[in-house]
Design a protein around this motif. Structure first.
Motif, mmCIF file in Angstrom:
data_model
loop_
_atom_site.group_PDB
_atom_site.id
_atom_site.type_symbol
_atom_site.label_atom_id
_atom_site.label_comp_id
_atom_site.label_asym_id
_atom_site.label_seq_id
_atom_site.Cartn_x
_atom_site.Cartn_y
_atom_site.Cartn_z
ATOM 1 N N TYR A 23 -25.308 76.275 -44.533
ATOM 2 C CA TYR A 23 -23.945 76.808 -44.489
ATOM 3 C C TYR A 23 -23.326 76.634 -45.868
ATOM 4 N N TYR A 25 -20.229 76.484 -48.527
ATOM 5 C CA TYR A 25 -18.800 76.216 -48.627
ATOM 6 C C TYR A 25 -18.241 77.084 -49.754
ATOM 7 N N TYR A 51 -26.683 67.986 -48.732
ATOM 8 C CA TYR A 51 -25.581 68.798 -49.235
ATOM 9 C C TYR A 51 -25.735 68.908 -50.752
ATOM 10 N N PHE A 100 -18.494 67.098 -46.563
ATOM 11 C CA PHE A 100 -17.953 68.122 -45.676
ATOM 12 C C PHE A 100 -16.808 68.872 -46.349
ATOM 13 N N ARG A 107 -14.421 74.036 -39.629
ATOM 14 C CA ARG A 107 -15.016 73.044 -38.730
ATOM 15 C C ARG A 107 -15.877 73.677 -37.633
ATOM 16 N N ILE A 110 -19.294 74.465 -38.970
ATOM 17 C CA ILE A 110 -20.023 73.227 -39.263
ATOM 18 C C ILE A 110 -20.504 72.567 -37.974
#
Length: 444
Positions: A23, A25, A51, A100, A107, A110
């Motif tokens: 995913y 960001y 991450y 995060f 959210r 995620i």
């Protein structure tokens, strides 16, 4: 041999070329890629993620070369750690939060990425419970993930069992291996909670095997009566009877089981009468029926009636007739006891904003109070004489001869306050009663 920077770059390339779910960001303002999360493994009780933070001139966590973080999170076994650029770092709120996105709206994506079919909704529920507590204003990813595994790892087991918890939920053993152990429930309590869909707080801090068995037997009986009468009464029964069965001695009303035992009535027959027959044929809820019945059977018993209807079809009428017929004539010794109680009860004399509270001076004052207001306080003469109850009158200071509200004090508690025809006091009168309770440190 590769140096540390080369090892980091190689790991980044391996992860980017893997088939891991990911995913990205994207900055809400800059619209630039900030970082990418890769899910190495997701479990029903946790996850293992990477991450990769893109290089940044302004973000010290990313630095000019970017960083790679690794996080392992196992709620069931309570194992968790974070590495940044291949080095262990503290599992702190700040370090968790750095993995995060800051955008709260992300959210949903995620949580979907980290969840399995078995734990769908777990993280979102935990975020609302743990992301902001007390005076905290915002729900934070890092804060809730940190709290969830370091202090509230039991949340996962309770959530999967369908148990909704909040800050008032009593947790006896946070390290328990089952919801029953975590909440400190006996097997019978756990069975009742599930069988009758009871609130998880029903048995908070209650431990009594005998009471457990008695209650489940009564609830089984209540369920058969519910089917027969087409009424739902489990919660009403619990509200009135649970405290008595578990010996808490704080009752919402006189428990039916206690009344039945005191006056030698068949308990199940009496339960049927109070909870179902009085509702169906007389329109009385259990609280009202128990209040009227307790006075009715006490008066008829004290008057020495050998034959009277123990299950009147019209309870309120039978109660009122008994109240009118209830006459107490005290002998000389009993009048001395009354006078002693009166002198003690005078401590409760109180005036506030045009109202006055005071005890009855003579037994006849109680009779008059009951007759004018249409309730049975006239039958409390012996209770007052023996000192088991304190009866007080609330009246206007300019018209102390006209009854308004009758108050009963038992121990350190205002047990009841009744106006005309047993109606509750007005809002203005309740203010006076509350002020009175505060002055004398009485619970209401």
């Amino acid at each position: 041999m590769l140096n540390n920077k080369e090892k980091i770059d190689e790991l980044k390339n391996q992860i980017r070329s893997s088939n891991f779910e990911s995913y990205q960001y994207i900055g809400s303002r800059s619209k630039k890629l900030i970082g990418t999360m890769y899910v190495k493994q997701k479990m029903d009780y946790g996850f293992h993620i990477y991450y990769i933070h893109e290089p940044s001139e302004t973000d010290p966590l990313a630095g000019k070369n970017g960083t790679i973080s690794e996080m392992f999170y196992d709620l069931r076994n309570k194992k968790y750690w974070i590495k940044r650029n291949l080095k262990d770092v503290n599992f702190s709120v700040r370090n968790v939060d750095s993995i995060f996105p800051k955008d709260y709206d992300q959210r949903v994506e995620i949580f979907n990425l980290l969840s399995t079919k078995a734990n769908q909704g777990l993280y979102n529920s935990a975020l609302h419970f743990l992301g902001a507590m007390g005076k905290e204003q915002s729900e934070m990813f890092g804060r809730f993930f940190h709290r969830l595994i370091t202090e509230y790892s039991y949340f996962e087991l309770l959530y999967k069992a369908g148990i909704k918890i909040d800050s008032n939920t009593y947790v006896k053993n946070p390290n328990g291996k089952s919801p029953m152990e975590i909440l400190g429930l006996s097997k019978t309590q756990w069975k009742m909670t599930n069988k009758y869909k009871l609130s998880i707080g029903t048995f908070n801090k209650l431990s009594n095997d005998t009471a457990d068995q008695q209650l489940i037997n009564y609830l089984d009986y209540i369920k058969t009566l519910e089917q027969e009468y087409g009424l739902e009464k489990v919660q009403e029964f619990l509200s009135n009877e649970k405290s008595y069965l578990y010996g808490e001695h704080v009752y919402r009303s006189r428990p039916a089981i206690e009344i039945a035992k005191r006056y030698n009535l068949p308990i199940k027959h009496f339960i049927r009468y109070i909870y179902f027959e009085c509702d169906v044929s007389q329109g009385l809820n259990a609280y009202a029926a128990l209040s009227d019945y307790a006075d009715y059977i006490r008066m008829t018993t004290e008057m020495g009636y050998e034959r009277f209807d123990r299950y009147p079809r019209f309870l309120r009428t039978a109660h009122d007739i008994a109240s009118r017929n209830y006459k107490i004539k005290l002998n000389e010794e009993e009048m001395k006891e009354w006078e002693t109680s009166y002198q003690i009860n005078k401590q409760y004399e109180y005036s506030y904003q045009g109202y006055k509270i005071f005890p009855p001076k003579d037994p006849s004052d109680l009779i008059k109070e009951g007759n004018v207001l249409g309730h049975c306080v006239g039958s409390y003469v012996n209770k007052v004489r023996k000192g088991t109850s304190v009866i007080l009158f609330l009246r206007e200071r300019e018209d102390v001869e006209s009854p308004l509200v009758t108050i009963e004090v038992k121990g350190n508690c205002i047990a009841q306050a009744r106006g005309k025809m047993n109606n509750p006091p007005s809002n203005e009168q309740n203010v006076i009663i509350k002020k009175f309770a505060e002055k004398y440190q009485l619970a209401i």
